[in-house]
Design an enzyme around this catalytic site. Sequence first.
Site, PDB file in Angstrom:
ATOM      1  CB  SER A  17      -0.964  -0.039   1.195  1.00 49.58           C
ATOM      2  OG  SER A  17      -1.994   0.903   1.035  1.00 49.58           O
TER       3      SER A  17
ATOM      4  CG  HIS B 216      -5.357  -1.587  -1.402  1.00 47.09           C
ATOM      5  ND1 HIS B 216      -5.075  -2.544  -0.459  1.00 47.09           N
ATOM      6  CD2 HIS B 216      -4.747  -0.437  -0.972  1.00 47.09           C
ATOM      7  CE1 HIS B 216      -4.342  -2.007   0.514  1.00 47.09           C
ATOM      8  NE2 HIS B 216      -4.112  -0.741   0.213  1.00 47.09           N
TER       9      HIS B 216
END
Length: 250
Positions: A127, A163
């Site tokens: 991330s 994601h």
Amino acid sequence: MAHVVASGAGKALMERRNDPTHDYILELTGKQRPRVLFVGTATGDDPVYTLSFYQTYDSDRCAPHHLPLFHRTVDDLAGLVRGFDVIHVGGGNTANMLDVWKRQGLDSILREMWEDPDSNTVFTGGSAGGICWFEGGTTDSYGPTLQVLPESLGFLPGSFSPHYDAEDQRQPLYHAALRTGELGAGYAVGNLQSVHFTNSGGSGEFVRAISPVDDGLALTVAAVDGQIVETPLPITVLATTRAASGTVST
């Protein structure tokens, strides 16, 4: 040579204690007991996240340490950071993290390590810890509505969208930013997938996409004449090599 392994998820992947991605990262160092530094700036040095790091990168696996920057305890930051084989950056708020790094001078230290032709450091994270190594990416740094982060460290050319299989906003935002040129062509991965690069030749060179599970998602994404082209990357599925222990979550 130095490496970057950028993953789709940060804390969710860290909590998968026996995920072979962790072994893959450690094995890149070529050392039996690599020194691993966790940098949790993106969550304000959250102690729960830091504990999760120590549970996964435990003393049987490596020599783990963490670097607090909100309550900094070292004077010679460069001397400390350069002594590690793996720099593991946690997920969280990418924009805030980069601002703190710049204030503390960590961004320059990491860049010198990446550009050092004699460096064998592995830079990794998910991330925020994946976006930071590219020129830009998609981020939730500014609230629940995803936005574009056009300026990051830029060790690797282009952009990164994590994601990709878990957040509905990621794909349309990434596509729009590519069409306008706000972001350059880059890579998109699912939560459990990672992309591996080296600094061979002085710039980021793609090595492979990896996944601990079958049917993972890893793509190159570009705008060509106003049209989005998503090209699946071949994915190396990693075998689990560590005996299962503790709780594994996704």
